[in-house]
Design a protein around this motif. Structure first.
Motif, mmCIF file in Angstrom:
data_model
loop_
_atom_site.group_PDB
_atom_site.id
_atom_site.type_symbol
_atom_site.label_atom_id
_atom_site.label_comp_id
_atom_site.label_asym_id
_atom_site.label_seq_id
_atom_site.Cartn_x
_atom_site.Cartn_y
_atom_site.Cartn_z
ATOM 1 N N ASN A 24 27.345 52.970 55.158
ATOM 2 C CA ASN A 24 27.535 54.316 55.656
ATOM 3 C C ASN A 24 26.624 54.930 56.741
ATOM 4 O O ASN A 24 26.750 55.935 57.422
ATOM 5 C CB ASN A 24 27.234 55.134 54.414
ATOM 6 C CG ASN A 24 28.342 54.819 53.196
ATOM 7 O OD1 ASN A 24 29.466 54.801 53.750
ATOM 8 N ND2 ASN A 24 28.017 55.078 52.066
ATOM 9 N N GLU A 25 25.285 54.189 56.614
ATOM 10 C CA GLU A 25 24.413 54.502 57.844
ATOM 11 C C GLU A 25 24.936 54.191 59.330
ATOM 12 O O GLU A 25 24.648 55.066 60.077
ATOM 13 C CB GLU A 25 23.103 54.048 57.526
ATOM 14 C CG GLU A 25 22.231 54.585 56.287
ATOM 15 C CD GLU A 25 21.013 53.744 56.218
ATOM 16 O OE1 GLU A 25 20.771 52.661 56.689
ATOM 17 O OE2 GLU A 25 20.200 54.263 55.354
ATOM 18 N N GLN A 26 25.597 53.033 59.349
ATOM 19 C CA GLN A 26 26.148 52.746 60.647
ATOM 20 C C GLN A 26 27.460 53.135 60.753
ATOM 21 O O GLN A 26 28.111 52.828 61.643
ATOM 22 C CB GLN A 26 26.107 50.931 60.892
ATOM 23 C CG GLN A 26 24.689 50.847 60.764
ATOM 24 C CD GLN A 26 24.688 48.991 60.745
ATOM 25 O OE1 GLN A 26 25.181 48.496 61.755
ATOM 26 N NE2 GLN A 26 23.794 48.558 60.015
ATOM 27 N N ASP A 27 28.217 53.761 59.723
ATOM 28 C CA ASP A 27 29.544 54.336 59.658
ATOM 29 C C ASP A 27 30.572 53.329 60.178
ATOM 30 O O ASP A 27 31.630 53.346 60.876
ATOM 31 C CB ASP A 27 29.460 55.448 60.752
ATOM 32 C CG ASP A 27 31.082 56.323 60.886
ATOM 33 O OD1 ASP A 27 31.326 56.306 59.479
ATOM 34 O OD2 ASP A 27 31.436 56.997 61.690
ATOM 35 N N VAL A 28 30.364 52.076 59.604
ATOM 36 C CA VAL A 28 31.275 50.874 59.904
ATOM 37 C C VAL A 28 31.736 50.335 58.699
ATOM 38 O O VAL A 28 30.954 50.403 57.500
ATOM 39 C CB VAL A 28 30.813 49.989 60.784
ATOM 40 C CG1 VAL A 28 30.395 50.290 62.122
ATOM 41 C CG2 VAL A 28 29.340 49.235 60.235
ATOM 42 N N PHE A 29 32.506 49.244 58.633
ATOM 43 C CA PHE A 29 32.778 48.380 57.545
ATOM 44 C C PHE A 29 33.001 47.035 58.227
ATOM 45 O O PHE A 29 33.310 46.711 59.222
ATOM 46 C CB PHE A 29 33.816 48.930 56.452
ATOM 47 C CG PHE A 29 35.174 49.070 57.063
ATOM 48 C CD1 PHE A 29 36.228 48.226 56.540
ATOM 49 C CD2 PHE A 29 35.486 50.149 57.894
ATOM 50 C CE1 PHE A 29 37.497 48.465 57.164
ATOM 51 C CE2 PHE A 29 36.567 50.437 58.361
ATOM 52 C CZ PHE A 29 37.813 49.435 58.066
ATOM 53 N N VAL A 30 33.405 45.884 57.193
ATOM 54 C CA VAL A 30 33.716 44.631 57.511
ATOM 55 C C VAL A 30 35.183 44.136 57.195
ATOM 56 O O VAL A 30 35.394 44.420 56.030
ATOM 57 C CB VAL A 30 32.490 43.778 57.115
ATOM 58 C CG1 VAL A 30 32.915 42.250 57.504
ATOM 59 C CG2 VAL A 30 31.299 43.891 57.640
ATOM 60 N N ALA A 91 35.439 40.909 61.652
ATOM 61 C CA ALA A 91 35.139 42.261 62.437
ATOM 62 C C ALA A 91 34.505 43.280 61.964
ATOM 63 O O ALA A 91 34.700 43.663 60.847
ATOM 64 C CB ALA A 91 36.690 42.597 63.008
ATOM 65 N N VAL A 92 33.547 43.870 62.632
ATOM 66 C CA VAL A 92 32.732 45.048 61.986
ATOM 67 C C VAL A 92 33.578 46.119 62.804
ATOM 68 O O VAL A 92 33.860 46.238 63.695
ATOM 69 C CB VAL A 92 31.306 45.119 62.779
ATOM 70 C CG1 VAL A 92 30.895 46.443 62.160
ATOM 71 C CG2 VAL A 92 30.758 43.965 62.154
ATOM 72 N N VAL A 93 34.252 47.196 61.919
ATOM 73 C CA VAL A 93 35.056 47.975 62.267
ATOM 74 C C VAL A 93 34.477 49.719 61.994
ATOM 75 O O VAL A 93 33.726 49.949 61.036
ATOM 76 C CB VAL A 93 36.279 47.784 61.575
ATOM 77 C CG1 VAL A 93 37.528 48.880 61.779
ATOM 78 C CG2 VAL A 93 36.913 46.526 61.629
ATOM 79 N N LYS A 94 34.886 50.492 62.692
ATOM 80 C CA LYS A 94 34.377 52.185 62.677
ATOM 81 C C LYS A 94 35.212 52.364 61.011
ATOM 82 O O LYS A 94 36.411 52.276 61.081
ATOM 83 C CB LYS A 94 35.011 52.914 63.645
ATOM 84 C CG LYS A 94 34.527 52.403 65.063
ATOM 85 C CD LYS A 94 35.090 53.265 66.079
ATOM 86 C CE LYS A 94 34.771 52.921 67.490
ATOM 87 N NZ LYS A 94 35.289 53.703 68.571
ATOM 88 N N GLN A 95 34.491 53.105 60.456
ATOM 89 C CA GLN A 95 34.961 53.771 59.356
ATOM 90 C C GLN A 95 36.062 54.835 59.618
ATOM 91 O O GLN A 95 35.906 55.624 60.774
ATOM 92 C CB GLN A 95 33.999 54.363 58.451
ATOM 93 C CG GLN A 95 32.927 53.288 57.803
ATOM 94 C CD GLN A 95 32.118 53.974 56.598
ATOM 95 O OE1 GLN A 95 32.366 55.136 56.531
ATOM 96 N NE2 GLN A 95 31.045 53.164 56.263
#
Length: 260
Positions: A24-30, A91-95
């Motif tokens: 949530n802090e980085q606004d991403v998920f894997v 991949a690291v992806v935008k939320q």
């Protein structure tokens, strides 16, 4: 090639896999795996990591055309993977961020929502999203106490539908249900005081199904806000169905009626 697990990027991926706060802090998920990567909208990619053995297969390497990526040793990839048998691509992806209006605008006809109160099992949530896409729901609305949709187990069980089915968390579920009632009839799957079996109602108009926690079901407060309480009749000594199974039955009954 990254060969050390002490690399800052590697440490960050491990944190993203394990901690919702970091996501949530980085606004991403894997996301992980060949199928889900192939369905991933490329404009949402932040970074991609592949194992050295993944790059040895031409068909797999072709998936990376036009995509920047970091290669890592097979040993390090196993450390960042959340699966028992890694496929070698991550991949690291935008939320995603949807509002209620976004969900409503997604309706191709009369809206059909799935509303979840305190759902805890990642597999159940992922299955509901996947089944929801198949049955044509407008979107999924979750209370703030539901499992994190960006949990790796949820993402895997969605099989890519997390990229296509709109969803939102709400801080105030009662308020949101009242907002839904402006356009939909709200049906609570609730054993007490139900007047109808699930297949006795008309879901061809605006519809919202409400499903509760796996162990406790819906709270009385939320069930009380529904326009109707419905049950799924069962034989034998079965008291209740798995939350994802119950949700699937309701969504597909809605789809069946609308197809006719």
């Amino acid at each position: 090639m990254i060969t050390s697990s002490s690399n800052a990027q590697i440490k960050n991926i491990i944190a993203l896999q394990k901690k919702s706060k970091a996501r949530n802090e980085q606004d991403v998920f894997v996301v992980e795996g060949i199928k889900i990567f192939s369905e991933l909208p490329k404009d949402r990619i932040v970074s991609v990591f592949v194992s050295e053995s993944f790059l040895e297969v031409p068909e797999q390497k072709a998936l990376l055309e036009g995509v920047k990526f970091e290669s890592v040793s097979d040993k390090v990839f196993k450390e960042i993977s959340d699966t028992f048998t890694p496929q070698g691509i991550l991949a690291v992806v935008k939320q995603y961020h949807y509002s209620f209006e976004d969900l409503l605008n997604n309706a191709k006809g009369a809206p059909m929502f799935m509303v979840l109160e305190e759902l805890q099992d990642p597999g159940n949530l992922g299955t509901i999203l996947r089944t929801g896409e198949g049955s044509g729901i407008t979107g999924v609305i979750m209370s703030k106490g539901c499992v994190d949709i960006y949990n790796s187990k949820v993402i895997r069980s969605t099989m890519g539908t997390v990229f296509r089915v709109p969803f939102m968390y709400t801080e105030d579920l009662p308020e949101t249900i009242n907002k839904i009632k402006d356009t939909c009839t709200v049906y609570a799957a609730y054993l007490k005081g139900s007047r109808y079996a699930y297949d006795e109602c008309d879901y061809t108009k605006g519809t919202a199904f409400v499903i509760g926690n796996e162990a406790k079901g819906l709270t009385e407060e939320i069930a009380g806000l529904a326009d109707e309480r419905i049950i799924i009749p069962m034989q034998g000594h079965v008291e209740s169905l798995n939350a994802a199974v119950a949700a699937s039955i309701l969504m597909y009954e809605g789809y069946r009626q609308r197809r006719r």
